[in-house]
Design a protein around this motif. Sequence first.
Motif, mmCIF file in Angstrom:
data_model
loop_
_atom_site.group_PDB
_atom_site.id
_atom_site.type_symbol
_atom_site.label_atom_id
_atom_site.label_comp_id
_atom_site.label_asym_id
_atom_site.label_seq_id
_atom_site.Cartn_x
_atom_site.Cartn_y
_atom_site.Cartn_z
ATOM 1 N N VAL A 55 0.810 -1.196 0.008
ATOM 2 C CA VAL A 55 -0.017 0.083 0.020
ATOM 3 C C VAL A 55 0.836 1.231 0.274
ATOM 4 C CG1 VAL A 55 -1.787 1.283 1.251
ATOM 5 C CG2 VAL A 55 -2.116 -1.128 1.008
ATOM 6 N N LEU A 56 1.940 1.193 0.858
ATOM 7 C CA LEU A 56 2.681 2.400 0.717
ATOM 8 C C LEU A 56 3.504 2.496 -0.467
ATOM 9 C CD1 LEU A 56 4.032 4.548 2.792
ATOM 10 C CD2 LEU A 56 5.856 2.866 3.277
ATOM 11 N N ALA A 57 3.907 1.380 -0.830
ATOM 12 C CA ALA A 57 4.520 1.652 -2.569
ATOM 13 C C ALA A 57 3.389 2.276 -3.409
ATOM 14 C CB ALA A 57 4.891 0.263 -2.864
ATOM 15 N N ALA B 133 1.309 4.248 -2.837
ATOM 16 C CA ALA B 133 1.209 5.758 -2.526
ATOM 17 C C ALA B 133 2.334 6.589 -3.127
ATOM 18 C CB ALA B 133 1.356 6.124 -0.862
ATOM 19 N N TYR B 134 3.348 5.968 -3.465
ATOM 20 C CA TYR B 134 4.656 6.597 -4.248
ATOM 21 C C TYR B 134 4.235 6.532 -5.595
ATOM 22 C CZ TYR B 134 8.017 7.010 -0.262
ATOM 23 O OH TYR B 134 8.390 7.125 0.799
ATOM 24 N N ALA B 135 3.579 5.326 -5.974
ATOM 25 C CA ALA B 135 3.668 5.302 -7.344
ATOM 26 C C ALA B 135 2.362 6.008 -8.231
ATOM 27 C CB ALA B 135 3.498 3.679 -7.947
ATOM 28 N N GLU B 136 1.247 5.779 -7.424
ATOM 29 C CA GLU B 136 0.082 6.648 -8.124
ATOM 30 C C GLU B 136 -0.210 7.974 -7.601
ATOM 31 O OE1 GLU B 136 -3.838 4.357 -6.833
ATOM 32 O OE2 GLU B 136 -2.850 2.493 -7.085
ATOM 33 N N LYS B 137 -0.861 8.761 -8.516
ATOM 34 C CA LYS B 137 -1.055 10.172 -8.378
ATOM 35 C C LYS B 137 -2.135 10.359 -7.525
ATOM 36 C CE LYS B 137 -1.350 14.558 -10.925
ATOM 37 N NZ LYS B 137 -0.485 15.181 -9.778
ATOM 38 N N ASN B 138 -2.238 10.468 -6.307
ATOM 39 C CA ASN B 138 -3.200 10.903 -5.403
ATOM 40 C C ASN B 138 -3.144 12.054 -4.429
ATOM 41 O OD1 ASN B 138 -5.451 10.738 -3.311
ATOM 42 N ND2 ASN B 138 -5.405 8.516 -3.683
ATOM 43 N N ASP B 139 -3.449 13.060 -5.286
ATOM 44 C CA ASP B 139 -3.084 14.393 -4.512
ATOM 45 C C ASP B 139 -3.582 14.482 -3.103
ATOM 46 O OD1 ASP B 139 -1.743 15.293 -6.624
ATOM 47 O OD2 ASP B 139 -3.083 16.122 -7.567
ATOM 48 N N ALA B 140 -5.031 13.751 -2.813
ATOM 49 C CA ALA B 140 -5.546 14.096 -1.632
ATOM 50 C C ALA B 140 -4.599 13.253 -0.600
ATOM 51 C CB ALA B 140 -6.988 13.478 -1.617
ATOM 52 N N LEU B 141 -4.177 12.098 -0.912
ATOM 53 C CA LEU B 141 -3.657 11.283 0.176
ATOM 54 C C LEU B 141 -2.317 11.750 0.404
ATOM 55 C CD1 LEU B 141 -2.992 8.618 1.313
ATOM 56 C CD2 LEU B 141 -2.579 7.481 -0.601
ATOM 57 N N ARG B 142 -1.573 12.358 -0.691
ATOM 58 C CA ARG B 142 -0.129 12.903 -0.640
ATOM 59 C C ARG B 142 -0.499 14.161 0.491
ATOM 60 N NH1 ARG B 142 3.203 12.592 -6.289
ATOM 61 N NH2 ARG B 142 2.815 10.210 -6.345
ATOM 62 N N LEU C 41 16.844 8.309 0.653
ATOM 63 C CA LEU C 41 16.715 7.341 1.797
ATOM 64 C C LEU C 41 15.366 6.527 1.835
ATOM 65 C CD1 LEU C 41 17.692 5.884 4.214
ATOM 66 C CD2 LEU C 41 17.556 7.755 5.631
ATOM 67 N N SER C 42 14.402 7.647 1.892
ATOM 68 C CA SER C 42 12.730 7.278 2.000
ATOM 69 C C SER C 42 12.547 6.119 0.823
ATOM 70 C CB SER C 42 11.979 8.235 1.758
ATOM 71 O OG SER C 42 12.263 9.130 2.812
ATOM 72 N N GLY C 43 12.899 6.455 -0.215
ATOM 73 C CA GLY C 43 12.816 5.582 -1.653
ATOM 74 C C GLY C 43 13.493 4.030 -1.131
ATOM 75 N N ALA C 44 14.748 4.185 -0.947
ATOM 76 C CA ALA C 44 15.538 2.866 -0.710
ATOM 77 C C ALA C 44 14.858 1.973 0.967
ATOM 78 C CB ALA C 44 16.992 3.274 -0.254
ATOM 79 N N LEU C 45 14.376 2.898 1.551
ATOM 80 C CA LEU C 45 13.612 2.097 2.430
ATOM 81 C C LEU C 45 12.392 1.345 2.211
ATOM 82 C CD1 LEU C 45 13.601 1.411 5.739
ATOM 83 C CD2 LEU C 45 12.564 3.850 5.925
ATOM 84 N N THR C 46 11.733 2.101 1.474
ATOM 85 C CA THR C 46 10.607 1.373 0.788
ATOM 86 C C THR C 46 10.716 0.047 0.094
ATOM 87 O OG1 THR C 46 9.356 3.604 0.705
ATOM 88 C CG2 THR C 46 8.514 1.923 -0.385
#
Length: 212
Positions: free
Chosen positions: A113-115, A117-126, A163-168
């Motif tokens: 789900v976290l991935a 959030a990075y991949a999908e364009k969801n302005d409200a969630l961001r 770092l956040s990307g590598a952590l995910t």
Amino acid sequence: MSTPAPFSTKDRILGAAEELFAQYGFSGTSLRQVTSRADVNIAAVNYHFGSKENLVNEVFRRRMDEMTEKRLSALREAVEKRPGELEPILAAFVEPALAIAQDRHGGASFVRVLARAYAEKNDALRKFLSDHYGHVLRDFAKAIAAVVPGLSKETLYWRLDFLSGALTYAMSDFGLIKRPTGAAEATHRARAARELIRFAAAGIQCPSADPA
């Protein structure tokens, strides 16, 4: 047959939503699918969450509130007990996140789900994530800046993004390094944390590139 307590119903809805969002994404999951998976009616979803957008937000809040508390507690301890050291600060950021991935009660689903959030364009969630959890990165940036004072704010935030990307990626356990046969999951995750922390420390401390 007794009626489940409200919190049990809410938890079932969140668990079902988390699994479906992980599998189909946010836009690809309907509330009807969630109610079917959770074995509840649409009125229960409306009662507990009011809308699909709020349901998405609460899926994140359920995991990230706890992770945030652990991160900030570990950060305070690192700054107080090991002042001037970078790796304890990075450990405070990395280790609680990897602990979620190891959680057998839906941790793997939340990582996906976290991935999303990075991949999908969801302005409200961001916006929700920025409003509620943006202070975590700012607190870590402040602590890192005190240890590595030569970095500009822009460079520091670039490196925190990396770092956040590598952590995910590490949380997803999708890379080349797989858990060895016979090795405990906790041992494998601890090794992943150590390697990522050392890697990040070296990257954060390296000299800035020439702007030209």
